[in-house]
Design an enzyme around this catalytic site. Structure first.
Site, PDB file in Angstrom:
ATOM      1  N   HIS A  84      -3.681  28.744  75.977  1.00  6.78           N
ATOM      2  CA  HIS A  84      -4.996  29.381  76.124  1.00  6.78           C
ATOM      3  C   HIS A  84      -5.259  30.315  74.955  1.00  6.78           C
ATOM      4  O   HIS A  84      -6.385  30.393  74.441  1.00  6.78           O
ATOM      5  CB  HIS A  84      -5.047  30.138  77.447  1.00  6.78           C
TER       6      HIS A  84
ATOM      7  N   PRO B 132      -5.838  26.940  82.379  1.00  5.42           N
ATOM      8  CA  PRO B 132      -4.445  27.357  82.535  1.00  5.42           C
ATOM      9  C   PRO B 132      -3.928  28.086  81.306  1.00  5.42           C
ATOM     10  O   PRO B 132      -4.553  28.067  80.240  1.00  5.42           O
ATOM     11  CB  PRO B 132      -3.713  26.030  82.729  1.00  5.42           C
ATOM     12  N   GLU B 133      -2.775  28.695  81.433  1.00  7.19           N
ATOM     13  CA  GLU B 133      -2.153  29.406  80.329  1.00  7.19           C
ATOM     14  C   GLU B 133      -1.776  28.457  79.196  1.00  7.19           C
ATOM     15  O   GLU B 133      -1.825  28.838  78.025  1.00  7.19           O
ATOM     16  CB  GLU B 133      -0.922  30.177  80.824  1.00  7.19           C
ATOM     17  N   ALA B 134      -1.393  27.239  79.518  1.00 10.00           N
ATOM     18  CA  ALA B 134      -1.074  26.234  78.506  1.00 10.00           C
ATOM     19  C   ALA B 134      -1.394  24.864  79.069  1.00 10.00           C
ATOM     20  O   ALA B 134      -1.304  24.642  80.284  1.00 10.00           O
ATOM     21  CB  ALA B 134       0.397  26.316  78.106  1.00 10.00           C
TER      22      ALA B 134
END
Length: 622
Positions: free
Chosen positions: A449, A497-499
């Site tokens: 992200h 999402p974060e990744a």
């Protein structure tokens, strides 16, 4: 002669001392002299004694004018400046001179009339350097008058009566974002005022261990957002807290990076917007507390600095510094030099550039970890997301902040971007463009992200690229931003999402729960903001509004906003934390995306956090 030949006979000195005794006496005397002079030059608060022995330091050319730009005399050591200049009217305070001359607001008269003498001085000093002759790097100056004149929207309280504005969808969206900011601030004030961040589920505050005992991160991070959104009462509350309760006599260990971007960046932004001396003085004194982090063999700072008196935080052989952290100091530290007259801040960050220029870079790429002891890369892990991100951002912002004179920053940026495009850029089978991570020549086909800021950064830098590359970079920025939008669109909550990964037939989605969380991050909406500014394609405004609606639906709680633990769940659990950067960055960018044409002009402001992908270009949270 006979006496000299007698074994064991040592003639006495004229003072009755034999040679061994004479040697010991001279050794003691030299130690005493060293101790005395060392005390004069090294002990705290010795500036007056230094003046007895050292020639007066020559005033750097232009510092008098630089001081007048901001309305103050250059700071001396830790002492408050004499005769602080009158501040600009703060939110909620009327300026009679503004009412008397309404026509002067055009063309940058957002500044109050009583600033005119200083601003006239600034106009005369447009090319005044803030560095010593012979210093490496480009001379830097900040033209306060030009800054104010380039604000397309008058600063706070000078807008026409909003009741006369036409009702529109954009205005309603703007008001909604403003209401969200007001709710986030009021919740913080009610349950956690003075703490670093709010925990909305338990309705209490959170201090954490990143700030070395400093408090009020949310207050300082929110200052300019409150000001720009014209939340006058809330801004006065925040300002009063800084004046009365923000103390620097702390002794813990703090993240150099986090203190710089949240505290120093917040204080500098507030000072440049308001002219209030309290923000300038606090920023300079806090900056001085960060300097021990640079006491390493290479001058590359450690990631952690000790605020404890006498602890200099030397790096050890096994430690490493992070590119995004030591590479995200340049902008703030140049302004600390300009506002204080103390060259040490600029010298520290220019040395970082010097080290990075000399070191060999694999394929032109900058790995994320560097030893502050040896000056060598610790491992060859390259990422435009966490650990690397804001280093690249600060390069292009340094070029813009310098009035496009910092050729070193410009060349470093475009050379790095070319290497990133050559070795990290990929297109998925589904046609999504993404920037992978590089580990010693092997790619991880994922994008964090945090890396989603790069769409906005590349769009920002497209204008000054080689002519044949400009259209290409604009298209690349659009494609990366589209990919980041897909990471949002493919989740149940419409938050990203974060990744997210590109493998096994799955694209732009997280593959494990540990990467499925969302902590109120701003990077995707900031790229929407930049692409909207450049193209005025309404799709970016629509995408930004989708984020606002998702935040309202899934992140708003009874007592503030909270991150969520799984974006792929329609009933996600909250993480019980209202991040300070949610107020400082996410909401401001959402507002700017909704009303950009009447708020700020792209590229017009050299540094503060209005016209940057980090709003005051600040680093990413790793």
């Amino acid at each position: 002669m006979l006496m000299r030949k007698v074994p064991g006979f040592v003639p006495a000195s004229p003072w009755g001392l034999r040679l061994p005794q004479k040697f010991l006496f001279l050794l003691f005397l030299s130690g005493l002299v060293t101790l005395c002079f060392g005390a004069l030059f090294l002990l705290p608060h010795s500036s007056r004694l230094k003046r007895l022995f050292l020639a007066p330091r020559t005033q750097q050319p232009g510092l008098e004018v630089v001081a007048e730009i901001a309305g103050h005399a250059p700071a001396r050591e830790q002492e408050p400046p004499p005769n602080p200049a009158p501040a600009a009217p703060a939110p909620g305070e009327d300026d009679p001179s503004s009412r008397a001359s309404p026509r002067r607001r055009k063309g940058g008269c957002g500044a109050p009339a009583h600033r005119a003498p200083r601003e006239a001085t600034a106009a005369r000093g447009n090319s005044i350097p803030a560095s010593r002759p012979g210093d490496e790097g480009v001379s830097f100056h900040f033209d306060f008058n030009a800054f104010r004149s380039r604000l397309r929207h008058p600063v706070l309280g000078m807008r026409a009566d909003e009741s006369q504005e036409p009702q529109s969808r954009v205005r309603a969206q703007r008001e909604k974002v403003k209401e969200m900011m007001q709710f986030a601030w009021q919740s913080y004030k009610r349950y956690a005022m003075g703490k670093n961040e709010l925990r909305p589920l338990t309705k209490d505050g959170y201090e954490g261990n990143m700030f070395g005992g400093l408090s009020g991160a949310t207050v300082i991070d929110s200052l300019d957002t409150l000001y720009l959104m014209e939340l006058k009462e809330e801004f006065q509350e925040a300002k009063a807290w800084v004046e009365e309760s923000f103390h620097l006599n702390v002794s813990g260990e703090a993240s150099l990076f986090e203190v710089n971007i949240r505290y120093i960046g917040g204080l500098l932004s507030a000072f440049y917007l308001t002219g209030e001396e309290v923000f300038r003085i606090k920023a300079i004194r806090l900056g001085e507390k960060l300097l021990p982090a640079f006491n390493t063999p290479t001058g590359i700072p450690k990631g952690v600095v000790s605020f404890k008196s006498g602890s200099w935080g030397w790096a050890t052989a096994g430690s490493s510094s992070i590119l995004a952290e030591f590479g995200s100091l340049h902008l703030e530290f140049l302004h600390l030099t300009e506002l204080s007259g103390n060259q040490v801040f600029a010298e520290k960050v220019r040395n970082i550039r010097k080290v990075l220029r000399k070191i060999e870079k694999p394929f032109g790429l900058y790995p994320n970890f560097l030893s502050p002891v040896s000056g060598n890369w610790v491992q060859h892990h390259v990422s435009v997301g966490g650990l690397g991100d804001s280093f690249y951002e600060y390069l292009i912002k340094s070029w813009l902040m310098s009035g496009k004179t910092d050729m070193e920053a410009k060349n470093m940026y475009y050379e790095a971007l070319e290497a990133i495009e050559t070795y990290l850029l990929n297109v998925s089978p589904g046609g999504l463009t993404y920037i992978a991570e590089w580990r010693g020549g092997i790619l991880d086909h994922k994008m964090g992200h945090l890396a989603c800021f790069s769409g906005g950064m590349i769009a920002l830098g497209a204008e000054d690229a080689k002519e044949e590359k400009r259209a290409h970079y604009r298209e690349l920025a659009a494609q990366i931003t589209k990919t980041c939008h897909e990471s949002y669109a493919r989740s149940d909550t419409k938050l990203g999402p974060e990744a997210f990964w590109f493998n096994s037939g799955r694209e732009a989605v997280a593959t494990q729960l540990s990467e499925s969380y969302y902590i109120l991050r701003p990077e995707v909406v900031e790229s929407y903001m930049y692409l909207w500014r450049q193209t005025h394609n309404p799709i970016y405004r629509e995408w930004g509004w989708e984020v606002v609606l998702a935040l309202e639906k899934y992140c708003r709680t009874e007592a503030g906003f909270s991150g969520i633990q799984d974006v792929y769940s329609s009933t996600p659990s909250h993480d019980n934390k209202q991040q300070s950067f949610f107020l400082a960055e996410t909401l401001k960018r959402a507002l700017a995306g909704g009303e950009i044409s009447s708020f700020w002009q792209l590229n017009s402001i050299p540094w503060i956090k209005i016209s940057t992908t980090q709003d005051r270009p600040r680093g990413k949270r790793n």
